[in-house]
Design an enzyme around this catalytic site. Sequence first.
Site, short mmCIF file in Angstrom:
data_model
loop_
_atom_site.label_atom_id
_atom_site.label_comp_id
_atom_site.label_asym_id
_atom_site.label_seq_id
_atom_site.Cartn_x
_atom_site.Cartn_y
_atom_site.Cartn_z
N CYS A 87 -20.46 16.10 9.41
CA CYS A 87 -21.66 16.87 9.70
C CYS A 87 -22.54 16.14 10.71
CB CYS A 87 -22.44 17.13 8.41
SG CYS A 87 -23.95 18.08 8.68
N GLU B 161 -15.62 21.52 6.91
CA GLU B 161 -16.60 21.85 7.94
C GLU B 161 -16.07 22.95 8.87
OE1 GLU B 161 -19.57 21.59 8.63
OE2 GLU B 161 -20.43 19.60 8.48
#
Length: 228
Positions: free
Chosen positions: A140, A214
């Site tokens: 992230c 993700e």
Amino acid sequence: MPHTDDTPFGTLIRRCEPQWLAYCQHDFVRQLGAGVLPREAFRHYLRQDYLFLVHFARAWGLAVYKSRDMAELRQGLDSLKAIVDIEMGLHIAYCAEWGISEDELARLPEARETMAYTRYVLDAGHRGDLLDLHVALAPCLIGYADIANWLTAQPFTVRGKTNPYDAWIAMYAGPEFQAAAQAERQWLNQRLAGQTPERLAGLVETFRDATRLEADFWQMGLTAADRL
């Protein structure tokens, strides 16, 4: 990207290169850079990203708990306060520009993709140590910085008012976020250096799984738009 640096964190990326490229160069990212991403795909992403930030803050709270000295404790606390006191407010204001009210955000159900990644990060932190938690969070923080840099360098990327997503690119390509990502990269390089092959293999697995989750977060937005 692809990454060729020989730092310890670069080793993680190289050993997970297919997953890293699939995440950083996802169709959602490419369409965002070109300014052609369906607006509802981005709106769905923004809604779920609010919920992600809530759990991101929880993860940094866990980092405070997992800290072994004052430097680590301060790092976790500073990150937690930055999310709660600054980033959440900025995200709420940005959502408002896209017609998403704070009341709507507070009532959102979590998408499966949001639950999958956030709970994976928290589980990695609970069952492991502070390094495990940081490795799970790295796609992230560092990933968004790399994505913004990659988009900035691409000929298909449209900058300025003609791209409705230019503010998103500018935020993650900006000096403040890039500095935070670089600081995290340096922290990881220091902690990853000298790890045993067995320990590194486990961290690679965590990084690979977190990166895959993700990428699913991006796909979630495209899937939501396709359903309309």
